[in-house]
Design a protein around this motif. Structure first.
Motif, PDB file in Angstrom:
ATOM      1  N   PHE A 288     -66.296 -10.709 -78.481  1.00  0.00           N
ATOM      2  CA  PHE A 288     -66.977 -10.930 -77.215  1.00  0.00           C
ATOM      3  C   PHE A 288     -67.081  -9.631 -76.420  1.00  0.00           C
ATOM      4  CE2 PHE A 288     -67.338 -12.459 -72.775  1.00  0.00           C
ATOM      5  CZ  PHE A 288     -68.529 -13.158 -72.929  1.00  0.00           C
ATOM      6  N   GLY A 289     -66.068  -8.782 -76.485  1.00  0.00           N
ATOM      7  CA  GLY A 289     -66.169  -7.472 -75.859  1.00  0.00           C
ATOM      8  C   GLY A 289     -67.348  -6.690 -76.407  1.00  0.00           C
ATOM      9  N   ASN A 290     -67.540  -6.754 -77.723  1.00  0.00           N
ATOM     10  CA  ASN A 290     -68.679  -6.098 -78.352  1.00  0.00           C
ATOM     11  C   ASN A 290     -70.008  -6.656 -77.838  1.00  0.00           C
ATOM     12  OD1 ASN A 290     -67.865  -4.013 -79.966  1.00  0.00           O
ATOM     13  ND2 ASN A 290     -68.088  -5.090 -81.901  1.00  0.00           N
ATOM     14  N   MET A 291     -70.063  -7.953 -77.638  1.00  0.00           N
ATOM     15  CA  MET A 291     -71.291  -8.578 -77.161  1.00  0.00           C
ATOM     16  C   MET A 291     -71.641  -8.095 -75.756  1.00  0.00           C
ATOM     17  SD  MET A 291     -70.702 -12.501 -78.522  1.00  0.00           S
ATOM     18  CE  MET A 291     -72.231 -13.102 -77.788  1.00  0.00           C
ATOM     19  N   VAL A 292     -70.644  -8.007 -74.892  1.00  0.00           N
ATOM     20  CA  VAL A 292     -70.888  -7.557 -73.519  1.00  0.00           C
ATOM     21  C   VAL A 292     -71.301  -6.089 -73.507  1.00  0.00           C
ATOM     22  CG1 VAL A 292     -69.868  -7.235 -71.235  1.00  0.00           C
ATOM     23  CG2 VAL A 292     -69.322  -9.284 -72.561  1.00  0.00           C
ATOM     24  N   ALA A 293     -70.604  -5.257 -74.280  1.00  0.00           N
ATOM     25  CA  ALA A 293     -70.969  -3.839 -74.359  1.00  0.00           C
ATOM     26  C   ALA A 293     -72.370  -3.668 -74.932  1.00  0.00           C
ATOM     27  CB  ALA A 293     -69.956  -3.086 -75.214  1.00  0.00           C
ATOM     28  N   GLY A 294     -72.704  -4.479 -75.931  1.00  0.00           N
ATOM     29  CA  GLY A 294     -74.021  -4.402 -76.543  1.00  0.00           C
ATOM     30  C   GLY A 294     -75.136  -4.710 -75.575  1.00  0.00           C
ATOM     31  N   LYS A 295     -74.883  -5.621 -74.666  1.00  0.00           N
ATOM     32  CA  LYS A 295     -75.878  -5.932 -73.630  1.00  0.00           C
ATOM     33  C   LYS A 295     -75.996  -4.769 -72.646  1.00  0.00           C
ATOM     34  CE  LYS A 295     -77.763  -9.221 -73.298  1.00  0.00           C
ATOM     35  NZ  LYS A 295     -79.121  -9.631 -73.745  1.00  0.00           N
ATOM     36  N   ALA A 296     -74.875  -4.163 -72.294  1.00  0.00           N
ATOM     37  CA  ALA A 296     -74.876  -3.089 -71.288  1.00  0.00           C
ATOM     38  C   ALA A 296     -75.657  -1.865 -71.747  1.00  0.00           C
ATOM     39  CB  ALA A 296     -73.437  -2.692 -70.947  1.00  0.00           C
ATOM     40  N   ILE A 297     -75.581  -1.528 -73.025  1.00  0.00           N
ATOM     41  CA  ILE A 297     -76.204  -0.282 -73.487  1.00  0.00           C
ATOM     42  C   ILE A 297     -77.703  -0.417 -73.739  1.00  0.00           C
ATOM     43  CG2 ILE A 297     -74.057   0.585 -74.443  1.00  0.00           C
ATOM     44  CD1 ILE A 297     -75.000  -0.206 -77.210  1.00  0.00           C
ATOM     45  N   GLN A 298     -78.244  -1.588 -73.515  1.00  0.00           N
ATOM     46  CA  GLN A 298     -79.685  -1.775 -73.679  1.00  0.00           C
ATOM     47  C   GLN A 298     -80.450  -1.593 -72.366  1.00  0.00           C
ATOM     48  OE1 GLN A 298     -80.902  -5.083 -76.388  1.00  0.00           O
ATOM     49  NE2 GLN A 298     -78.711  -5.451 -76.574  1.00  0.00           N
ATOM     50  N   GLN A 299     -79.800  -1.011 -71.367  1.00  0.00           N
ATOM     51  CA  GLN A 299     -80.418  -0.782 -70.068  1.00  0.00           C
ATOM     52  C   GLN A 299     -79.825   0.477 -69.461  1.00  0.00           C
ATOM     53  OE1 GLN A 299     -78.971  -4.419 -68.203  1.00  0.00           O
ATOM     54  NE2 GLN A 299     -77.257  -3.307 -67.333  1.00  0.00           N
ATOM     55  N   ILE A 300     -80.442   1.004 -68.426  1.00  0.00           N
ATOM     56  CA  ILE A 300     -79.902   2.176 -67.754  1.00  0.00           C
ATOM     57  C   ILE A 300     -78.884   1.735 -66.701  1.00  0.00           C
ATOM     58  CG2 ILE A 300     -81.776   2.291 -66.049  1.00  0.00           C
ATOM     59  CD1 ILE A 300     -81.472   5.390 -66.225  1.00  0.00           C
ATOM     60  N   GLY A 301     -77.739   2.386 -66.690  1.00  0.00           N
ATOM     61  CA  GLY A 301     -76.675   2.018 -65.765  1.00  0.00           C
ATOM     62  C   GLY A 301     -75.687   1.059 -66.402  1.00  0.00           C
ATOM     63  N   SER A 302     -74.523   0.919 -65.778  1.00  0.00           N
ATOM     64  CA  SER A 302     -73.436   0.133 -66.370  1.00  0.00           C
ATOM     65  C   SER A 302     -73.421  -1.321 -65.928  1.00  0.00           C
ATOM     66  CB  SER A 302     -72.089   0.778 -65.994  1.00  0.00           C
ATOM     67  OG  SER A 302     -71.958   0.858 -64.587  1.00  0.00           O
ATOM     68  N   SER A 303     -74.202  -1.672 -64.922  1.00  0.00           N
ATOM     69  CA  SER A 303     -74.138  -3.019 -64.350  1.00  0.00           C
ATOM     70  C   SER A 303     -75.001  -4.001 -65.135  1.00  0.00           C
ATOM     71  CB  SER A 303     -74.601  -2.984 -62.884  1.00  0.00           C
ATOM     72  OG  SER A 303     -74.545  -4.274 -62.320  1.00  0.00           O
ATOM     73  N   VAL A 304     -74.394  -5.095 -65.573  1.00  0.00           N
ATOM     74  CA  VAL A 304     -75.097  -6.167 -66.271  1.00  0.00           C
ATOM     75  C   VAL A 304     -75.237  -7.350 -65.317  1.00  0.00           C
ATOM     76  CG1 VAL A 304     -75.128  -7.667 -68.306  1.00  0.00           C
ATOM     77  CG2 VAL A 304     -74.076  -5.393 -68.443  1.00  0.00           C
ATOM     78  N   GLU A 305     -76.406  -7.948 -65.276  1.00  0.00           N
ATOM     79  CA  GLU A 305     -76.655  -9.050 -64.349  1.00  0.00           C
ATOM     80  C   GLU A 305     -75.827 -10.281 -64.710  1.00  0.00           C
ATOM     81  OE1 GLU A 305     -78.433  -8.901 -61.601  1.00  0.00           O
ATOM     82  OE2 GLU A 305     -78.887  -6.797 -62.004  1.00  0.00           O
ATOM     83  N   ARG A 306     -75.455 -11.041 -63.682  1.00  0.00           N
ATOM     84  CA  ARG A 306     -74.649 -12.247 -63.873  1.00  0.00           C
ATOM     85  C   ARG A 306     -75.318 -13.222 -64.848  1.00  0.00           C
ATOM     86  NH1 ARG A 306     -70.847 -14.038 -60.326  1.00  0.00           N
ATOM     87  NH2 ARG A 306     -71.768 -12.767 -58.665  1.00  0.00           N
ATOM     88  N   GLU A 307     -76.639 -13.395 -64.706  1.00  0.00           N
ATOM     89  CA  GLU A 307     -77.354 -14.347 -65.556  1.00  0.00           C
ATOM     90  C   GLU A 307     -77.253 -13.953 -67.028  1.00  0.00           C
ATOM     91  OE1 GLU A 307     -78.532 -12.889 -62.858  1.00  0.00           O
ATOM     92  OE2 GLU A 307     -78.556 -14.613 -61.475  1.00  0.00           O
ATOM     93  N   GLN A 308     -77.332 -12.633 -67.314  1.00  0.00           N
ATOM     94  CA  GLN A 308     -77.217 -12.170 -68.687  1.00  0.00           C
ATOM     95  C   GLN A 308     -75.826 -12.437 -69.250  1.00  0.00           C
ATOM     96  OE1 GLN A 308     -78.485  -8.061 -67.693  1.00  0.00           O
ATOM     97  NE2 GLN A 308     -80.071  -8.322 -69.241  1.00  0.00           N
TER      98      GLN A 308
END
Length: 320
Positions: A288-308
């Motif tokens: 699950f850590g990998n899944m969250v990191a994988g989502k983060a690196i597909q955008q600029i900046g470190s913040s991932v939206e709550r909905e994602q």
């Protein structure tokens, strides 16, 4: 998602502002190239503890952030972000008039790799004396993801705090960063007996142990006293090593989809800690850590939206 037995989490470390610009191929040079132009700019919260706390809160964790900021507009911006995300900070964020809030310029190249220009500011004077120690140690999990970047705390306070935390049964987790201290092998190895989980990046560890491979380093950490090693291997995934087990979880994001690696490790930490706080297995927690990191690196900046992040929870089917 079941809410029973969810562990409380305290994050201790950096709270700062990141100013990201992309793509940067070459930096300005006086009298040669005095200006460069970029296509994208992002202004966001930063720092290991901040990134981890924000993602944890958006995932639904009970998380409190302990840090130190200035009394400027950057500090006001951070406090607003903490409130909106649901990070507990009212009794744990210290403000100072002596320094401005720590701020970092992040230059991102076309491949998503980063360079940094940092103003250390308020974090340069952060120490254990800034906080109510009883409050700091009152959670079931304590994560410090900014090792090597807060010199006063690292050199004077960290070992004693980790020892007290373990003595009272608090789960201790630590990650390092290429910070203002550089790398201190002796200090790193002194922390290991007080860590339930150390979650370093192999890119950084190569600077400390240039002749060793990831498995050798992990086994060395276990021998010295760390209970578990969760080593981030970039495009090769994450390797877990414990006293009697080892496994490798591959990455979930194709390298061609990487936009910006800022906060990748912090978001991995958040996903991993969140899963542990929900009593998931070690394998599922790393995944699950990998899944969250994988989502983060597909955008600029470190913040991932709550909905994602909430979508990731449901897609994983780990938390049913």
């Amino acid at each position: 998602m079941k809410q029973i037995d969810n562990k409380t989490i305290h994050c201790l470390g950096g709270a700062l502002v990141d100013i990201l610009m992309k793509p940067i191929g070459k930096y300005p040079k006086p009298h040669v190239r005095s200006n460069v132009f970029v296509e994208k700019m992002n202004f966001s919260p930063g720092g290991g503890a901040t990134n981890c706390s924000l993602t944890l809160a958006k995932l639904g964790a009970d998380v409190t952030l302990f840090s130190k900021i200035g009394s400027d507009h950057h500090a006001d911006y951070l406090l607003q972000e903490f409130t909106e995300a649901g990070v507990n900070s009212a009794q744990s964020i210290v403000r100072t008039d002596d320094h401005k809030t720590s701020t970092v310029f992040v230059g991102v190249d076309a491949d998503g790799e980063r360079t940094f220009i940092s103003y250390h500011g308020a974090l340069s004077e952060l120490s254990l004396a800034d906080f109510d120690e009883e409050h700091l140690l009152s959670a079931e999990m304590l994560i410090y993801p900014d090792f090597f970047n807060i010199p006063k705390f690292d050199k004077l306070d960290l070992l004693g705090l980790l020892e007290k935390a373990q003595q009272q049964g608090t789960l201790t987790l630590l990650d390092e960063t290429w910070g203002i201290m550089g790398f201190d092998k002796e200090l790193l190895e002194k922390t290991l007996p007080y860590l339930d989980f150390i979650m370093p990046s192999m890119d950084d560890l190569q600077q400390i142990y240039p002749e060793n491979n990831p498995e050798d380093i992990a086994n060395h950490f276990i021998k010295i006293g760390a209970r578990h090693v969760v080593m981030k291997l970039g495009p090769e995934g994450v390797m877990f090593v414990g006293p009697n087990r080892k496994f490798l979880i591959p990455p979930v994001t194709n390298t061609n989809d990487v936009v910006d690696c800022t906060g990748a490790g912090d978001n991995f930490n958040a996903g991993f800690v969140f899963a542990l706080s929900r009593n998931l297995s070690l394998e599922k927690s790393v995944e699950f850590g990998n899944m969250v990191a994988g989502k983060a690196i597909q955008q600029i900046g470190s913040s991932v939206e709550r909905e994602q992040l909430q979508k990731l929870i449901h897609q994983s089917q780990f938390f049913n």
